[in-house]
Design a protein around this motif. Structure first.
Motif, PDB file in Angstrom:
ATOM      1  N   UNK A   1       0.847  -1.194   0.000  1.00  0.00           N
ATOM      2  CA  UNK A   1       0.000   0.000   0.000  1.00  0.00           C
ATOM      3  C   UNK A   1       0.879   1.239   0.000  1.00  0.00           C
ATOM      4  N   UNK A   2       0.386   2.268  -0.662  1.00  0.00           N
ATOM      5  CA  UNK A   2       1.061   3.563  -0.591  1.00  0.00           C
ATOM      6  C   UNK A   2       0.080   4.571   0.002  1.00  0.00           C
TER       7      UNK A   2
ATOM      8  N   UNK B   1       3.979  -2.779   3.506  1.00  0.00           N
ATOM      9  CA  UNK B   1       3.083  -3.924   3.670  1.00  0.00           C
ATOM     10  C   UNK B   1       2.920  -4.175   5.168  1.00  0.00           C
ATOM     11  N   UNK B   2       1.933  -3.538   5.754  1.00  0.00           N
ATOM     12  CA  UNK B   2       1.751  -3.608   7.204  1.00  0.00           C
ATOM     13  C   UNK B   2       0.920  -4.804   7.649  1.00  0.00           C
ATOM     14  N   UNK B   3       0.373  -5.566   6.709  1.00  0.00           N
ATOM     15  CA  UNK B   3      -0.558  -6.645   7.053  1.00  0.00           C
ATOM     16  C   UNK B   3       0.045  -7.712   7.963  1.00  0.00           C
TER      17      UNK B   3
ATOM     18  N   UNK C   1       7.757  -4.456   5.890  1.00  0.00           N
ATOM     19  CA  UNK C   1       8.565  -4.306   4.686  1.00  0.00           C
ATOM     20  C   UNK C   1       8.192  -3.015   3.946  1.00  0.00           C
ATOM     21  N   UNK C   2       9.203  -2.343   3.433  1.00  0.00           N
ATOM     22  CA  UNK C   2       9.029  -1.071   2.719  1.00  0.00           C
ATOM     23  C   UNK C   2       9.821  -1.153   1.419  1.00  0.00           C
ATOM     24  N   UNK C   3       9.221  -0.643   0.320  1.00  0.00           N
ATOM     25  CA  UNK C   3       9.916  -0.664  -0.970  1.00  0.00           C
ATOM     26  C   UNK C   3       9.627   0.611  -1.755  1.00  0.00           C
ATOM     27  N   UNK C   4      10.430   0.850  -2.767  1.00  0.00           N
ATOM     28  CA  UNK C   4      10.267   1.976  -3.683  1.00  0.00           C
ATOM     29  C   UNK C   4       9.145   1.637  -4.657  1.00  0.00           C
ATOM     30  N   UNK C   5       8.139   2.487  -4.736  1.00  0.00           N
ATOM     31  CA  UNK C   5       7.001   2.198  -5.611  1.00  0.00           C
ATOM     32  C   UNK C   5       7.378   2.187  -7.091  1.00  0.00           C
ATOM     33  N   UNK C   6       8.457   2.868  -7.460  1.00  0.00           N
ATOM     34  CA  UNK C   6       8.900   2.890  -8.856  1.00  0.00           C
ATOM     35  C   UNK C   6       9.653   1.622  -9.244  1.00  0.00           C
ATOM     36  N   UNK C   7      10.077   0.846  -8.243  1.00  0.00           N
ATOM     37  CA  UNK C   7      10.864  -0.352  -8.497  1.00  0.00           C
ATOM     38  C   UNK C   7      10.323  -1.509  -7.642  1.00  0.00           C
TER      39      UNK C   7
END
Length: 68
Positions: free
Chosen positions: A9-10, A24-26, A35-41
Motif C-alpha cells: 500500500x502507498x 506492507x503492514x498486514x 517491509x518497505x519498498x520503492x514504488x517505482x521499483x
C-alpha cells in the motif's frame, strides 16, 4: 513462518508523480516488522523496519513533527 505475499500500500497523499514508497503492514503483528519498498521499483530491494519504529515514523508524519 508464512509464505503469504505482502499486500503493498502507498499513502493516499502519494499522487505526486511517483516519488513514494509502499509498505506492507498486514503481517506486522505476527512478524514484528514492516517491509518497505520503492514504488517505482516493485521488484527491487525491500527494507524491513521494526513495526514500532514504523509506527513512530508514521505518527511523526501525521503530527508534522518533522517540519519543526
Amino acid at each position: 513462518m508464512t509464505n503469504e505475499q505482502p499486500t503493498w500500500r502507498s499513502s493516499s497523499y502519494s499522487d505526486n508523480g511517483g516519488q513514494c514508497v509502499e509498505a506492507a503492514t498486514c503481517g506486522a503483528a505476527t512478524t514484528g516488522t514492516v517491509p518497505v519498498r520503492d514504488s517505482k521499483n516493485p521488484t527491487g530491494p525491500v527494507l524491513t523496519v521494526p513495526a514500532a519504529a514504523f509506527t513512530h515514523f508514521v505518527n511523526g508524519l501525521a503530527s508534522d513533527t518533522f517540519n519543526r
